[in-house]
Scaffold this motif. Structure first.
Motif, PDB file in Angstrom:
ATOM      1  N   VAL A  61      74.961  31.575  24.047  1.00  0.00           N
ATOM      2  CA  VAL A  61      74.045  32.454  24.324  1.00  0.00           C
ATOM      3  C   VAL A  61      73.567  32.430  25.574  1.00  0.00           C
ATOM      4  O   VAL A  61      73.732  31.147  26.237  1.00  0.00           O
ATOM      5  N   THR A  62      72.921  33.323  26.253  1.00  0.00           N
ATOM      6  CA  THR A  62      72.486  33.307  27.592  1.00  0.00           C
ATOM      7  C   THR A  62      70.955  32.801  27.525  1.00  0.00           C
ATOM      8  O   THR A  62      70.422  33.159  26.412  1.00  0.00           O
ATOM      9  N   PRO A  63      70.317  32.426  28.399  1.00  0.00           N
ATOM     10  CA  PRO A  63      68.766  32.234  28.481  1.00  0.00           C
ATOM     11  C   PRO A  63      67.999  33.414  27.826  1.00  0.00           C
ATOM     12  O   PRO A  63      67.184  33.598  27.167  1.00  0.00           O
ATOM     13  N   ASP A  64      68.421  34.514  28.398  1.00  0.00           N
ATOM     14  CA  ASP A  64      67.898  35.889  28.290  1.00  0.00           C
ATOM     15  C   ASP A  64      67.922  36.139  26.627  1.00  0.00           C
ATOM     16  O   ASP A  64      66.820  36.675  25.989  1.00  0.00           O
ATOM     17  N   GLU A  65      68.952  35.925  25.967  1.00  0.00           N
ATOM     18  CA  GLU A  65      69.331  35.973  24.559  1.00  0.00           C
ATOM     19  C   GLU A  65      68.276  35.059  23.890  1.00  0.00           C
ATOM     20  O   GLU A  65      68.028  35.224  22.765  1.00  0.00           O
ATOM     21  N   LEU A  66      68.442  33.696  24.249  1.00  0.00           N
ATOM     22  CA  LEU A  66      67.319  32.904  23.663  1.00  0.00           C
ATOM     23  C   LEU A  66      66.005  33.318  23.517  1.00  0.00           C
ATOM     24  O   LEU A  66      65.101  33.012  22.695  1.00  0.00           O
ATOM     25  N   VAL A  67      65.504  34.028  24.708  1.00  0.00           N
ATOM     26  CA  VAL A  67      64.188  34.227  24.629  1.00  0.00           C
ATOM     27  C   VAL A  67      63.992  35.568  23.553  1.00  0.00           C
ATOM     28  O   VAL A  67      62.846  35.706  23.025  1.00  0.00           O
ATOM     29  N   GLY A  68      64.983  36.374  23.575  1.00  0.00           N
ATOM     30  CA  GLY A  68      64.797  37.480  22.432  1.00  0.00           C
ATOM     31  C   GLY A  68      64.625  37.029  21.088  1.00  0.00           C
ATOM     32  O   GLY A  68      64.520  36.157  20.729  1.00  0.00           O
ATOM     33  N   ALA A  69      64.318  38.328  20.452  1.00  0.00           N
ATOM     34  CA  ALA A  69      64.262  38.079  18.874  1.00  0.00           C
ATOM     35  C   ALA A  69      65.358  37.189  18.171  1.00  0.00           C
ATOM     36  O   ALA A  69      66.362  37.528  18.512  1.00  0.00           O
ATOM     37  N   PRO A  70      64.867  36.057  17.541  1.00  0.00           N
ATOM     38  CA  PRO A  70      66.196  35.606  16.767  1.00  0.00           C
ATOM     39  C   PRO A  70      66.934  36.381  15.696  1.00  0.00           C
ATOM     40  O   PRO A  70      66.221  37.216  15.160  1.00  0.00           O
ATOM     41  N   GLN A  71      67.987  36.076  15.595  1.00  0.00           N
ATOM     42  CA  GLN A  71      68.776  37.011  14.545  1.00  0.00           C
ATOM     43  C   GLN A  71      68.065  36.591  13.064  1.00  0.00           C
ATOM     44  O   GLN A  71      68.004  37.674  12.333  1.00  0.00           O
ATOM     45  N   LEU A  72      67.442  35.640  12.820  1.00  0.00           N
ATOM     46  CA  LEU A  72      66.858  35.440  11.465  1.00  0.00           C
ATOM     47  C   LEU A  72      65.782  34.628  11.828  1.00  0.00           C
ATOM     48  O   LEU A  72      65.652  33.812  12.808  1.00  0.00           O
ATOM     49  N   SER A  73      64.829  34.753  11.007  1.00  0.00           N
ATOM     50  CA  SER A  73      63.468  34.173  11.078  1.00  0.00           C
ATOM     51  C   SER A  73      63.835  32.658  10.650  1.00  0.00           C
ATOM     52  O   SER A  73      64.708  32.373   9.804  1.00  0.00           O
ATOM     53  N   ASP A  77      62.732  29.693  20.512  1.00  0.00           N
ATOM     54  CA  ASP A  77      61.269  29.340  19.543  1.00  0.00           C
ATOM     55  C   ASP A  77      61.739  28.313  18.492  1.00  0.00           C
ATOM     56  O   ASP A  77      60.878  27.941  17.922  1.00  0.00           O
ATOM     57  N   GLU A  78      63.052  27.821  17.985  1.00  0.00           N
ATOM     58  CA  GLU A  78      63.347  27.190  17.077  1.00  0.00           C
ATOM     59  C   GLU A  78      63.009  25.779  17.375  1.00  0.00           C
ATOM     60  O   GLU A  78      63.120  25.540  18.674  1.00  0.00           O
TER      61      GLU A  78
END
Length: 520
Positions: free
Chosen positions: A128-140, A343-344
């Motif tokens: 994953v890219t840094p931007d994707e890490l900042v985005g909403a997670p696929q699962l809570s 956020d994990e």
């Protein structure tokens, strides 16, 4: 002699079957060539993030010759999110320099990987890219914990899983060898389908597996067919990934075995090493070496279950069916513990506190999680051009993540300083091989070094990221007075015990620590 100038960061994309069939002078050719070159390619997400590890230009290469040069403007994911494509424009400047040139020297004989990076620094391979890490997670996080717990429950109900956790790679090697011997027809179908058929293969396989060796020359599995197919070598890496030196060593062993004539080389692993096109070339590292192809255990499971369709029920069939179902669950678990959001929590045990998961499995998953975190941190520091080596390990039942900066060019023997996270303990530390030793005098010399270099143990640098300013440092006292904990023969450190820590916090701390080193 290098053809591509060092100031040009380039990805070479070799086109074979996808090369346009229309005449090169026709109006539609240029559009078809761009479409074929720009998508879709299996590369690490970290290669798409601006920085020294990311290419600025893409070269379309056919039969060793540069056919077009594109300036890369952005990257995008394929519809299934497993690959990347770029958007760009023709670069008349570089096309004038490189168009028509032979760049086949960048693709050594035997190299099967169609993607080659030139003048791009090494980049930690992340999914994953840094931007994707900042985005909403696929699962809570709640849903992810429920998923992991349920998958672990399924695995716990499978007797083969308990045998596997005691034997790891050896278990898979033994069971797959047994599969080859007891069910040669189905095993032939499975292993032949692990990699695409080469362009030159114009004869449909007719035979079955005739021989399988375990631990031949310390190679996990060696397989021969009784028809035209070349042999196959399989290395099992369940909860670990092979490093380049391991792969070089495996290739050297194969070259020394006269019965293994140019075999197909497979790495079975749970964690995706993010190799371009799932291929690692040893061709330019080992004279006469060949490429290794990564295959997931999830893919192996799919192929086994497909091969068993319609086969009469027997003890052997049910054992292999159970094995395929088990590795399917294992792959789903490995995918579930991979970091998808900053956020994990860093520690898997923070999320799984109270979950009833077999201890050996929990430790194995924690190792995978730590490696995923370390790859993300390494990629981030690489993109910022910080000279820092990030790694992960496992000690005393606890995952360890480390990041070190070397103070001398000789990394084998030079002093390194940095940080280490083991469980909840965050350490600022130094490794002093030049002062290594077990005597009291050796230990005192390391403490004296720390006292004279106390700037490397300043928690105020990372406290803003870790939210740890109010926490007690250990040992009590300070670095300037020579207060350090130690591990013989060469390690000294000061530490703080943290509460739960997110990936975002650790990334921030890693950047702050690296920036402080770069200004010293």
């Amino acid at each position: 002699m290098s053809i591509i100038a060092p100031q040009h960061r380039v990805v070479l994309i070799r086109l074979t079957k996808s090369y346009p069939i229309s005449d090169e002078s026709s109006p539609e050719f240029r559009g078809q060539l761009y479409a074929a070159t720009s998508k879709w390619w299996k590369i690490a997400a970290s290669r798409t993030v601006q920085g020294p590890g990311a290419p600025e230009f893409a070269f379309a290469v056919h039969r060793g010759v540069v056919k077009a040069v594109y300036k890369i403007e952005s990257w995008r994911r394929s519809p299934d999110s497993t690959r990347f494509g770029f958007s760009g424009t023709s670069s008349s400047e570089l096309d004038g320099i490189y168009g028509g040139l032979d760049v086949s020297q960048y693709f050594p004989n035997g190299a099967s990987n169609p993607v080659r990076f030139v003048n791009c620094s090494s980049a930690a391979a992340t999914a994953v890219t840094p931007d994707e890490l900042v985005g909403a997670p696929q699962l809570s996080e709640v849903d992810r914990v429920e998923l992991i717990t349920e998958l672990a429950r399924k695995l716990d109900q499978e007797p083969l899983a308990h045998i596997m956790l005691g034997g790891r790679e050896l278990f898979h090697t033994n069971l797959l060898a047994w599969f080859c011997r007891e069910m040669p027809q189905q095993a032939s179908d499975v292993f032949d389908a692990l990699v695409p058929i080469p362009d030159s293969a114009d004869t449909k396989p007719q035979g079955y597996i005739r021989r399988v060796d375990r631990e031949r020359g310390h190679l996990d599995l060696s397989i021969w067919w009784d028809d035209h197919r070349t042999p196959m070598v399989i290395e099992n890496k369940v909860f670990s990934l092979p490093d380049p030196d391991q792969l070089d060593g495996y290739s050297a062993r194969i070259l020394n075995d006269t019965e293994l004539d140019r075999p197909t080389q497979i790495i079975l692993s749970l964690q995706d090493p993010q190799w371009p096109e799932d291929t690692f070339d040893t061709t330019d590292r080992v004279p006469g070496g060949a490429s290794w192809v990564r295959v997931s255990y999830g893919r192996l499971s799919e192929l086994i279950l497909h091969a068993l369709e319609g086969v009469s029920v027997s003890y052997e069939v049910e054992i292999i069916r159970h094995y395929a179902e088990m590795i399917k669950v294992l792959q789903e678990l490995a995918d579930a513990v991979t970091v998808r959001s900053e956020d994990e929590p860093v520690l898997l045990t923070d999320s799984l506190a109270g979950a009833h998961i077999e201890q050996r499995l929990l430790w194995s998953l924690a190792k995978l999680r730590a490696r995923s975190v370390s790859q993300i941190i390494q990629s981030d520091l690489d993109a910022c051009s910080f000279d820092c080596t990030v790694d992960s390990g496992f000690s005393n039942g606890t995952p360890v993540i480390t990041a070190f900066h070397y103070l001398q060019p000789n990394r084998a023997k030079g002093t390194s300083v940095g940080w280490q996270l083991q469980g909840r303990e965050f350490r600022l530390c130094a490794v002093l091989p030049g002062l290594a030793g077990a005597s009291d005098a050796d230990a005192q010399s390391r403490l004296d070094w720390g006292k004279s270099n106390c700037q490397h143990f300043d928690f105020s640098v990372v406290d803003p990221a870790l939210n740890s300013a109010a926490l007690q440092e250990y040992p009590k006292g300070d670095a300037a007075s020579g207060a350090f904990n130690k591990f013989n023969p060469d390690f000294i450190y000061r530490s703080k015990k943290l509460d739960s820590l997110t990936v975002a916090q650790l990334l921030h701390a890693a950047r702050l620590a690296a920036r402080s080193r770069s200004t010293e």
